[in-house]
Write a protein that holds these residues in place. Structure first.
Motif, PDB file in Angstrom:
ATOM      1  N   ALA A   1       0.838  -1.212   0.000  1.00 32.08           N
ATOM      2  CA  ALA A   1       0.000   0.000   0.000  1.00 32.08           C
ATOM      3  C   ALA A   1       0.863   1.247   0.000  1.00 32.08           C
ATOM      4  O   ALA A   1       1.945   1.277   0.585  1.00 32.08           O
ATOM      5  CB  ALA A   1      -0.920  -0.005   1.221  1.00 32.08           C
ATOM      6  N   ARG A   2       0.363   2.271  -0.674  1.00 33.00           N
ATOM      7  CA  ARG A   2       1.016   3.571  -0.611  1.00 33.00           C
ATOM      8  C   ARG A   2       0.618   4.276   0.692  1.00 33.00           C
ATOM      9  O   ARG A   2      -0.349   3.887   1.349  1.00 33.00           O
ATOM     10  CB  ARG A   2       0.618   4.424  -1.816  1.00 33.00           C
ATOM     11  N   ALA A   3       1.357   5.304   1.049  1.00 32.33           N
ATOM     12  CA  ALA A   3       1.082   6.031   2.295  1.00 32.33           C
ATOM     13  C   ALA A   3      -0.341   6.577   2.285  1.00 32.33           C
ATOM     14  O   ALA A   3      -0.749   7.256   1.346  1.00 32.33           O
ATOM     15  CB  ALA A   3       2.085   7.179   2.464  1.00 32.33           C
ATOM     16  N   GLY A   4      -1.114   6.264   3.320  1.00 32.21           N
ATOM     17  CA  GLY A   4      -2.474   6.774   3.438  1.00 32.21           C
ATOM     18  C   GLY A   4      -3.494   6.085   2.560  1.00 32.21           C
ATOM     19  O   GLY A   4      -4.651   6.525   2.492  1.00 32.21           O
ATOM     20  N   GLU A   5      -3.134   4.991   1.909  1.00 34.00           N
ATOM     21  CA  GLU A   5      -4.055   4.388   0.941  1.00 34.00           C
ATOM     22  C   GLU A   5      -5.236   3.692   1.602  1.00 34.00           C
ATOM     23  O   GLU A   5      -6.341   3.681   1.058  1.00 34.00           O
ATOM     24  CB  GLU A   5      -3.312   3.410   0.033  1.00 34.00           C
ATOM     25  N   PHE A   6      -5.044   3.091   2.771  1.00 36.50           N
ATOM     26  CA  PHE A   6      -6.177   2.474   3.466  1.00 36.50           C
ATOM     27  C   PHE A   6      -7.214   3.539   3.819  1.00 36.50           C
ATOM     28  O   PHE A   6      -8.420   3.336   3.622  1.00 36.50           O
ATOM     29  CB  PHE A   6      -5.702   1.759   4.734  1.00 36.50           C
ATOM     30  N   ALA A   7      -6.756   4.672   4.350  1.00 39.48           N
ATOM     31  CA  ALA A   7      -7.682   5.752   4.696  1.00 39.48           C
ATOM     32  C   ALA A   7      -8.347   6.311   3.441  1.00 39.48           C
ATOM     33  O   ALA A   7      -9.530   6.677   3.465  1.00 39.48           O
ATOM     34  CB  ALA A   7      -6.942   6.862   5.445  1.00 39.48           C
ATOM     35  N   ARG A   8      -7.610   6.395   2.351  1.00 37.14           N
ATOM     36  CA  ARG A   8      -8.179   6.904   1.097  1.00 37.14           C
ATOM     37  C   ARG A   8      -9.311   6.003   0.616  1.00 37.14           C
ATOM     38  O   ARG A   8     -10.373   6.473   0.181  1.00 37.14           O
ATOM     39  CB  ARG A   8      -7.090   7.000   0.032  1.00 37.14           C
ATOM     40  N   ARG A   9      -9.112   4.701   0.708  1.00 39.09           N
ATOM     41  CA  ARG A   9     -10.172   3.774   0.295  1.00 39.09           C
ATOM     42  C   ARG A   9     -11.374   3.870   1.230  1.00 39.09           C
ATOM     43  O   ARG A   9     -12.518   3.736   0.783  1.00 39.09           O
ATOM     44  CB  ARG A   9      -9.621   2.346   0.256  1.00 39.09           C
ATOM     45  N   ALA A  10     -11.129   4.091   2.512  1.00 41.18           N
ATOM     46  CA  ALA A  10     -12.240   4.269   3.446  1.00 41.18           C
ATOM     47  C   ALA A  10     -13.057   5.498   3.080  1.00 41.18           C
ATOM     48  O   ALA A  10     -14.292   5.482   3.131  1.00 41.18           O
ATOM     49  CB  ALA A  10     -11.703   4.384   4.875  1.00 41.18           C
ATOM     50  N   PHE A  11     -12.373   6.571   2.674  1.00 36.16           N
ATOM     51  CA  PHE A  11     -13.075   7.793   2.263  1.00 36.16           C
ATOM     52  C   PHE A  11     -13.876   7.555   0.988  1.00 36.16           C
ATOM     53  O   PHE A  11     -15.043   7.962   0.885  1.00 36.16           O
ATOM     54  CB  PHE A  11     -12.063   8.919   2.059  1.00 36.16           C
ATOM     55  N   LEU A  12     -13.282   6.906   0.004  1.00 36.78           N
ATOM     56  CA  LEU A  12     -13.974   6.642  -1.255  1.00 36.78           C
ATOM     57  C   LEU A  12     -15.184   5.730  -1.045  1.00 36.78           C
ATOM     58  O   LEU A  12     -16.169   5.818  -1.785  1.00 36.78           O
ATOM     59  CB  LEU A  12     -13.012   6.007  -2.263  1.00 36.78           C
ATOM     60  N   ALA A  13     -15.123   4.881  -0.031  1.00 38.81           N
ATOM     61  CA  ALA A  13     -16.241   3.985   0.258  1.00 38.81           C
ATOM     62  C   ALA A  13     -17.297   4.645   1.138  1.00 38.81           C
ATOM     63  O   ALA A  13     -18.303   4.013   1.472  1.00 38.81           O
ATOM     64  CB  ALA A  13     -15.730   2.713   0.930  1.00 38.81           C
ATOM     65  N   GLY A  14     -17.079   5.907   1.513  1.00 36.31           N
ATOM     66  CA  GLY A  14     -18.047   6.604   2.354  1.00 36.31           C
ATOM     67  C   GLY A  14     -17.995   6.203   3.811  1.00 36.31           C
ATOM     68  O   GLY A  14     -18.937   6.468   4.562  1.00 36.31           O
ATOM     69  N   LYS A  15     -16.883   5.588   4.236  1.00 40.25           N
ATOM     70  CA  LYS A  15     -16.761   5.169   5.634  1.00 40.25           C
ATOM     71  C   LYS A  15     -16.400   6.324   6.560  1.00 40.25           C
ATOM     72  O   LYS A  15     -16.595   6.233   7.765  1.00 40.25           O
ATOM     73  CB  LYS A  15     -15.701   4.066   5.753  1.00 40.25           C
ATOM     74  N   MET A  16     -15.822   7.385   6.004  1.00 38.46           N
ATOM     75  CA  MET A  16     -15.487   8.570   6.792  1.00 38.46           C
ATOM     76  C   MET A  16     -15.490   9.780   5.874  1.00 38.46           C
ATOM     77  O   MET A  16     -15.292   9.647   4.657  1.00 38.46           O
ATOM     78  CB  MET A  16     -14.135   8.409   7.484  1.00 38.46           C
ATOM     79  N   ASP A  17     -15.738  10.963   6.455  1.00 38.66           N
ATOM     80  CA  ASP A  17     -15.687  12.183   5.659  1.00 38.66           C
ATOM     81  C   ASP A  17     -14.297  12.803   5.785  1.00 38.66           C
ATOM     82  O   ASP A  17     -13.405  12.266   6.451  1.00 38.66           O
ATOM     83  CB  ASP A  17     -16.780  13.169   6.078  1.00 38.66           C
ATOM     84  N   LEU A  18     -14.104  13.953   5.147  1.00 41.15           N
ATOM     85  CA  LEU A  18     -12.780  14.575   5.126  1.00 41.15           C
ATOM     86  C   LEU A  18     -12.324  14.994   6.526  1.00 41.15           C
ATOM     87  O   LEU A  18     -11.141  14.888   6.854  1.00 41.15           O
ATOM     88  CB  LEU A  18     -12.791  15.785   4.184  1.00 41.15           C
ATOM     89  N   CYS A  19     -13.259  15.474   7.352  1.00 43.66           N
ATOM     90  CA  CYS A  19     -12.898  15.868   8.716  1.00 43.66           C
ATOM     91  C   CYS A  19     -12.417  14.657   9.519  1.00 43.66           C
ATOM     92  O   CYS A  19     -11.424  14.729  10.250  1.00 43.66           O
ATOM     93  CB  CYS A  19     -14.083  16.519   9.417  1.00 43.66           C
TER      94      CYS A  19
END
Length: 330
Positions: A135-153
């Motif tokens: 994984a690239r740096a921050g990629e797990f969190a990026r996928r969580a955002f794209l899946a609607g699991k968390m917002d930008l805040c």
């Protein structure tokens, strides 16, 4: 109306699925990485996310010799190299099938002994499995955002919480993660959408001049109140920034005023040289401190005076520049 306008501008579940489907092929790879801190520890956690996560676990278990553990239940497994068959480690394995996972994808967590050699051997073995990549740096969190699991805040607060060094930083990050700012921003958004839908109604059905005037007055009032609320939120004295990045405090004064002694007292160690000779401190000495749960970056500077040598004058120039950038002058 507002609901119709929201339907137009707000992505629904289908739009979210379309956004995920349009991701580059490399983003749909199954990824893996060390999820815990690097170095020696009691336990190390390696995380996988993607369609091949379960197949990768089966390969590490020895193919069909062992079935997959039940979802969300920790199970002890022997992990082997997928090609040589050599034993890598005994690990606790936890599966999180999609969509109820951090990334919204199939996720597998491997809880290993926290030896650098064990982690290195496992990551090396996973690199040889088809369809997997680091994984690239921050990629797990990026996928969580794209899946609607968390917002930008919440995404930002996760990074802030991981980097938190003081109690104030932890409290601020947890409050953001719990949705405090998001609820405020969503309320602003809803009010703005209401104003926009009213304006659209006037544009589309504005034959009645009296009705148009009353709607315009209402929209102006609501927009003014919204602007005032946003301005009040912005005028917080940079509190969030200061908590996250730290308060920059600069010790400024003439030579031998005790600036270095104060810095050493607060730091609890001899961070700066102390001597009776004036002009001992030339360069800026910075020490991060935790004062009452707040991060403070304390800077000792050259003594302010005239007639010093060239090196001392440069130190004074740097001291003046540090004072200009400081949040607090002492």
């Amino acid at each position: 109306d507002t609901a119709e306008f929201e339907r137009k501008v707000r992505p629904d579940d289908a739009a979210c699925s379309e956004r995920q489907a349009s991701r580059p092929e490399v983003d749909r790879d199954t990824i893996y990485a060390l999820a815990s801190a690097s170095g020696r520890s009691g336990v190390a956690v390696v995380r996988l996310s993607g369609q091949q996560a379960d197949q990768a676990l089966l390969a590490l278990q020895g193919g069909s010799k062992r079935s997959l553990p039940a979802a969300r239940l920790a199970a002890l497994r022997r992990l082997h190299h997928p090609h040589s068959g050599s034993l890598l480690d005994h690990a606790l394995v936890v599966r999180f099938p999609a969509p109820a996972s951090f990334t919204g994808e199939d996720v597998v967590e491997l809880h290993l002994h926290g030896s650098p050699a064990v982690v290195r051997a496992l990551l090396g073995a996973m690199a040889e499995l088809p369809g997997l990549r680091m994984a690239r740096a921050g990629e797990f969190a990026r996928r969580a955002f794209l899946a609607g699991k968390m917002d930008l805040c919440q995404l930002e607060s996760t990074a802030d919480l991981l980097a938190a060094e003081t109690e104030a930083q932890r409290e601020q990050a947890v409050a953001m993660m719990d949705g405090g700012p998001s609820s405020i921003y969503n309320r602003w958004r809803k009010e703005l959408l209401g104003c926009l839908s009213s304006v659209e109604a006037v544009l589309d059905f504005g034959e009645d001049a009296d009705l148009s005037d009353s709607i315009a007055v209402d929209v102006r009032r609501r927009a003014s109140a919204l602007r005032q609320g946003i301005q009040q939120q912005l005028n917080d004295g940079r509190r969030g920034e200061l908590v996250r990045d730290g308060v920059r405090a600069v010790l400024l004064g003439p030579p031998n005023a005790g600036k270095s002694s104060i810095l050493n007292l607060l730091a609890g160690r001899p961070a700066a040289i102390v001597a009776s000779q004036p002009g001992t401190t030339r360069d800026i000495v910075e020490v991060p401190l935790d004062l009452g749960g707040l991060k403070v970056i304390m800077s000792d500077t050259a003594g302010m005076r005239e007639g010093g040598c060239e090196v001392e004058e440069e130190g004074i120039r740097r001291a003046v520049e540090a004072a200009r950038m400081a949040d607090v002058l002492l």
